[in-house]
Write a protein that holds these residues in place. Structure first.
Motif, PDB file in Angstrom:
ATOM      1  N   GLN A 163      -7.257   5.155   4.375  1.00  0.00           N
ATOM      2  CA  GLN A 163      -6.188   4.490   3.623  1.00  0.00           C
ATOM      3  C   GLN A 163      -6.630   4.154   2.211  1.00  0.00           C
ATOM      4  O   GLN A 163      -5.873   4.327   1.243  1.00  0.00           O
ATOM      5  N   GLU A 164      -7.857   3.684   2.059  1.00  0.00           N
ATOM      6  CA  GLU A 164      -8.374   3.382   0.714  1.00  0.00           C
ATOM      7  C   GLU A 164      -8.517   4.651  -0.111  1.00  0.00           C
ATOM      8  O   GLU A 164      -8.240   4.653  -1.322  1.00  0.00           O
ATOM      9  N   ARG A 194      -7.655  -4.181  -3.274  1.00  0.00           N
ATOM     10  CA  ARG A 194      -6.506  -5.073  -3.120  1.00  0.00           C
ATOM     11  C   ARG A 194      -6.340  -5.985  -4.325  1.00  0.00           C
ATOM     12  O   ARG A 194      -5.222  -6.245  -4.777  1.00  0.00           O
ATOM     13  N   ARG A 226      -4.045   8.231  -5.416  1.00  0.00           N
ATOM     14  CA  ARG A 226      -2.715   8.126  -6.004  1.00  0.00           C
ATOM     15  C   ARG A 226      -2.702   7.277  -7.260  1.00  0.00           C
ATOM     16  O   ARG A 226      -1.838   7.453  -8.123  1.00  0.00           O
ATOM     17  N   ARG A 227      -3.609   6.362  -7.384  1.00  0.00           N
ATOM     18  CA  ARG A 227      -3.570   5.405  -8.493  1.00  0.00           C
ATOM     19  C   ARG A 227      -4.599   5.679  -9.586  1.00  0.00           C
ATOM     20  O   ARG A 227      -4.380   5.292 -10.736  1.00  0.00           O
ATOM     21  N   ARG A 263     -12.584  -2.565  -0.013  1.00  0.00           N
ATOM     22  CA  ARG A 263     -11.170  -2.800   0.299  1.00  0.00           C
ATOM     23  C   ARG A 263     -10.661  -4.047  -0.422  1.00  0.00           C
ATOM     24  O   ARG A 263      -9.537  -4.065  -0.944  1.00  0.00           O
ATOM     25  N   LEU A 277      -2.385  -5.774  -4.362  1.00  0.00           N
ATOM     26  CA  LEU A 277      -1.757  -5.257  -3.155  1.00  0.00           C
ATOM     27  C   LEU A 277      -1.588  -6.363  -2.122  1.00  0.00           C
ATOM     28  O   LEU A 277      -2.297  -7.366  -2.121  1.00  0.00           O
ATOM     29  N   TRP A 324       0.836  -1.184   0.000  1.00  0.00           N
ATOM     30  CA  TRP A 324       0.000   0.000   0.000  1.00  0.00           C
ATOM     31  C   TRP A 324       0.882   1.249   0.000  1.00  0.00           C
ATOM     32  O   TRP A 324       1.980   1.257   0.565  1.00  0.00           O
ATOM     33  N   GLU A 325       0.395   2.279  -0.635  1.00  0.00           N
ATOM     34  CA  GLU A 325       1.168   3.515  -0.720  1.00  0.00           C
ATOM     35  C   GLU A 325       1.371   4.142   0.658  1.00  0.00           C
ATOM     36  O   GLU A 325       2.418   4.717   0.937  1.00  0.00           O
ATOM     37  N   THR A 326       0.360   4.057   1.528  1.00  0.00           N
ATOM     38  CA  THR A 326       0.440   4.589   2.887  1.00  0.00           C
ATOM     39  C   THR A 326      -0.055   3.538   3.859  1.00  0.00           C
ATOM     40  O   THR A 326      -0.816   2.633   3.493  1.00  0.00           O
ATOM     41  N   ARG A 354      -6.673   7.416   0.154  1.00  0.00           N
ATOM     42  CA  ARG A 354      -5.328   7.843  -0.264  1.00  0.00           C
ATOM     43  C   ARG A 354      -4.800   6.952  -1.387  1.00  0.00           C
ATOM     44  O   ARG A 354      -4.156   7.438  -2.323  1.00  0.00           O
ATOM     45  N   GLU A 355      -5.082   5.657  -1.297  1.00  0.00           N
ATOM     46  CA  GLU A 355      -4.592   4.737  -2.325  1.00  0.00           C
ATOM     47  C   GLU A 355      -5.250   5.024  -3.668  1.00  0.00           C
ATOM     48  O   GLU A 355      -4.584   5.041  -4.721  1.00  0.00           O
TER      49      GLU A 355
END
Length: 250
Positions: A216-217, A165, A223-224, A161, A170, A82-84, A219-220
């Motif tokens: 977290q999801e 993944r 970014r993607r 989530r 991920l 994960w990125e973060t 932010r991911e």
């Protein structure tokens, strides 16, 4: 007497010509039989060790001249991380820092809006934000009203989530534990069992760390994947040339 016998009697050289032709056919047939019986040895490529680097490694070459190490088909692909992290509320100090702060604020104040944005971005379908946001809000109100805490919404949000993944390949919680401390080895080896364990871990993450999981999801995904509402397509504008006139130089 037949015509052939007359020709043989009239031409004494005809018999020698016929014998030579028969000898050539017999030699040709015997040569073909020997070629079929003993196949030629395969061509050996010279300087193979020099081309492979001299280390005796065994690999092939593609049409573009690139070496193929190992087998192309069936070779496992490593999973990305994960990125973060789960508890990295403010994200990282990069170009997405302001977006990470926004995700943290929205997830803390209005998690229904963050989940709607994540689902809309993941599905790449603009206009589905309201449906996911309203569904989450209804489950949130029912859970807090009857049970005193948000216990119903995680049942509705944890498949997101799992989808994230699987889409980006991920690393799950079981694989992270196996990489860090060496436990959960049996779950990681079997693919089907690993996926069941990862789905259970996704659900547990949303139950016990629901807000952190949503952040977290978010932010991911930011970014993607770009937001589907901001996918502007370039427009080609044809500008005609300016009017030109021919003049005589002074």
């Amino acid at each position: 007497m037949a015509n052939g016998e007359n020709l043989e009697e009239s031409s004494p050289l005809l018999g020698k010509v016929v014998e030579k032709a028969d000898e050539k056919d017999t030699h040709r047939i015997s040569t073909a039989d020997r070629a079929d019986a003993v196949p030629p040895p395969p061509a050996v490529r010279k300087y193979a060790e020099e081309e492979n680097g001299g280390d005796g490694c065994d690999y092939g070459w593609t049409a573009d001249g690139l070496p193929i190490h190992g087998s192309v088909m069936g070779e496992p692909v490593g999973r990305a991380q994960w990125e973060t992290g789960l508890c990295a509320c403010l994200g990282r100090h990069d170009e997405f820092c302001s977006s990470d702060i926004e995700v943290c604020l929205i997830g803390s104040v209005a998690p229904c809006m963050l989940y709607g944005s994540n689902a809309e971005r993941l599905g790449s379908t603009p206009g589905t934000f309201a449906n996911h946001c309203m569904s989450y809000s209804g489950l949130y109100l029912i859970g807090t009203s009857f049970f005193g805490w948000n216990c119903l919404a995680p049942w509705f949000t944890f498949p997101t989530r799992t989808a994230i993944r699987r889409m980006f390949n991920l690393e799950g919680n079981c694989e992270a534990l196996h990489r860090s401390c060496g436990c959960c080895g049996l779950c990681v080896e079997d693919e089907v069992q690993r996926e069941h364990c990862e789905s259970v871990c996704d659900f547990a993450t949303h139950v016990f760390c629901h807000t952190c999981a949503l952040c977290q999801e978010g932010r991911e995904l930011r970014r993607r994947m770009p937001h589907p509402g901001f996918n502007a397509r370039p427009v080609l504008v044809m500008i005609p040339p300016a009017e030109q006139s021919m003049g005589r130089g002074v």
